[in-house]
Design an enzyme around this catalytic site. Structure first.
Site, PDB file in Angstrom:
ATOM      1  N   PRO A 118       0.845  -1.208   0.000  1.00 54.89           N
ATOM      2  CA  PRO A 118       0.000   0.000   0.000  1.00 54.89           C
ATOM      3  C   PRO A 118       0.879   1.255   0.000  1.00 54.89           C
ATOM      4  O   PRO A 118       1.909   1.291   0.669  1.00 54.89           O
ATOM      5  CB  PRO A 118      -0.793  -0.107   1.302  1.00 54.89           C
ATOM      6  CG  PRO A 118      -0.605  -1.490   1.802  1.00 54.89           C
ATOM      7  CD  PRO A 118       0.623  -2.068   1.177  1.00 54.89           C
ATOM      8  N   GLY A 120       2.193   5.142   0.439  1.00 55.87           N
ATOM      9  CA  GLY A 120       2.151   6.349   1.279  1.00 55.87           C
ATOM     10  C   GLY A 120       1.536   6.140   2.643  1.00 55.87           C
ATOM     11  O   GLY A 120       0.932   7.057   3.196  1.00 55.87           O
ATOM     12  N   ALA A 128      11.173   0.653  -0.878  1.00 55.41           N
ATOM     13  CA  ALA A 128      11.256  -0.624  -1.600  1.00 55.41           C
ATOM     14  C   ALA A 128      11.393  -0.362  -3.106  1.00 55.41           C
ATOM     15  O   ALA A 128      12.153  -1.051  -3.804  1.00 55.41           O
ATOM     16  CB  ALA A 128      10.023  -1.480  -1.302  1.00 55.41           C
ATOM     17  N   ASP A 168      14.964   2.994   6.171  1.00 54.46           N
ATOM     18  CA  ASP A 168      13.981   2.215   5.406  1.00 54.46           C
ATOM     19  C   ASP A 168      14.644   1.482   4.232  1.00 54.46           C
ATOM     20  O   ASP A 168      14.414   0.279   4.027  1.00 54.46           O
ATOM     21  CB  ASP A 168      12.864   3.129   4.874  1.00 54.46           C
ATOM     22  CG  ASP A 168      11.994   3.702   5.992  1.00 54.46           C
ATOM     23  OD1 ASP A 168      12.336   3.494   7.173  1.00 54.46           O
ATOM     24  OD2 ASP A 168      10.988   4.358   5.687  1.00 54.46           O
TER      25      ASP A 168
HETATM   26  C1  MEV Z   1       9.785   6.866   7.858  1.00 56.89           C
HETATM   27  O1  MEV Z   1       9.410   5.528   7.495  1.00 56.89           O
HETATM   28  C2  MEV Z   1      10.719   6.841   9.014  1.00 56.89           C
HETATM   29  C3  MEV Z   1      11.163   8.199   9.549  1.00 56.89           C
HETATM   30  O2  MEV Z   1      11.920   7.933  10.741  1.00 56.89           O
HETATM   31  C4  MEV Z   1      11.996   8.961   8.555  1.00 56.89           C
HETATM   32  C5  MEV Z   1      13.374   8.344   8.308  1.00 56.89           C
HETATM   33  O3  MEV Z   1      13.864   7.533   9.086  1.00 56.89           O
HETATM   34  O4  MEV Z   1      13.976   8.709   7.276  1.00 56.89           O
HETATM   35  C6  MEV Z   1       9.966   9.046   9.954  1.00 56.89           C
END
Ligand code: MEV
Length: 334
Positions: A118, A120, A128, A168
């Protein structure tokens, strides 16, 4: 293995014979941040895991000097050598990667994106995409390593979100459960705890960039409060690492609820998410927002025996929800 109709004899940065058409494919998993989102942007350690939802990217060279991108969220067709800052599209990272790899060669690239993540909602769909895109596109010409792919993916992610912590993309590349911080990078957590995660989606799309900007403003308004929250989060992460290794699911649930309080304090929650957290807490060991917040998803930590009950609780209130397993594979190339 890269699918090639004919291997180019030239080195990666030599100009490529446009009559030789190449094809490469890669896939990367979604992710959840178990603990430490936002604080990780300021150097605190986070704990993440890859989950069993994937994006697959296919890249092919084409004779026309163009970059063509096809995806479920739309298509993009541009000449190579364009100005990145002038492209206002969520597909910008793919363009960045293709343009960088082509380096003015006399050919083009067609990219196809298929995703079951999904969009956003905090599950790492764009990371990914950056990882699978970096792998598929770079490996058209060269057997790039995971380290090189991750570096390219983070560069590409920065075209849409400059201040990314890199967390991420790292978990989408290497898979499994890991601790991560911006200075030391990642360390895999080798134990395989047997918790289940039930993910509920608020279906409120968010922009990671603007939620992270909001947290920056919170920090700038009260540096002392923010630094004490960072200390509390670091302590929580240490304890959570211990509970992960001990497979202590009920304590992990408590840590999730505690982490949620810190996320509330920094202002990334809202009424809808609070309602979902309450529903999650009803039939699980604890729940929290995952990812940037402001919308997106929350997860509830359960054992196998209470997954269905926790899911039904969300379904009864008409929330989209699903349970996920940990993806131990990470980036896969074909
Ligand atoms: C976003 O999935 C995670 C945050 O901590 C931003 C980041 O780590 O770049 C909000």
């Amino acid at each position: 293995m890269i699918l090639k109709q004919r291997l180019p004899k030239k080195k990666s940065n030599d100009f490529h014979d446009s009559s030789v058409l190449l094809k490469s494919k890669a896939s990367a998993p979604a992710k959840v941040i178990l603990f430490g989102e936002h604080f990780v942007v300021y150097g605190v350690k986070a704990i993440l895991c890859a989950i069993d939802k994937r994006v697959t990217v296919t890249a092919e060279t084409i004779q026309e000097r163009k970059i063509l991108i096809k995806s479920d969220i739309g298509n993009l067709e541009l000449e190579s050598g364009g100005k990145i800052s002038e492209i206002n599209s969520p597909l910008e990272p793919f363009y960045y990667l293709a343009d960088k790899i082509l380096k003015n060669q006399n050919i083009g690239i067609q990219i196809n994106v298929e995703s079951d993540i999904p969009l956003g909602v905090g599950l790492g769909s764009s990371s990914a995409c950056c990882v699978a895109g970096a792998a598929a596109i770079s490996r058209l010409f060269k057997e790039t390593s995971k380290e090189e792919i991750l570096e390219l993916a983070i560069e590409a992610e920065k075209t849409i979100f400059e201040n990314t912590s890199g967390a991420d993309c790292t978990v989408c590349t290497y898979g499994g459960i890991m601790e991560y911080d911006g200075i030391n990078g990642f360390k895999k957590i080798e134990s395989e705890p047997n918790f289940h995660l039930v993910i509920a989606n608020s279906n409120i799309e968010h922009s990671t960039k603007s939620v992270v900007e909001g947290v920056k403003q919170f920090k700038e308004r009260d540096e002392n409060n923010f630094s004490s929250l960072c200390e509390k989060e670091s302590k929580l992460i240490k304890e959570a690492l211990k509970f992960l290794k001990e497979n202590n699911i009920s304590e992990l649930g408590n840590k999730a609820s505690e982490n949620q309080e810190y996320l509330e304090t920094i202002g990334i929650s809202n009424d809808q998410l609070r309602k979902m957290i309450q529903i999650g807490n009803n039939r699980s060991f604890g729940s929290k927002i995952t990812g940037a917040g402001g919308g997106g998803c929350i997860f509830a930590i359960t054992e196998e025996s209470n997954v269905t009950e926790a899911m039904n609780n969300f379904k009864n209130e008409n929330y989209d929800c699903f349970s996920v397993k940990i993806d131990f594979k990470g980036l896969d190339t074909f």
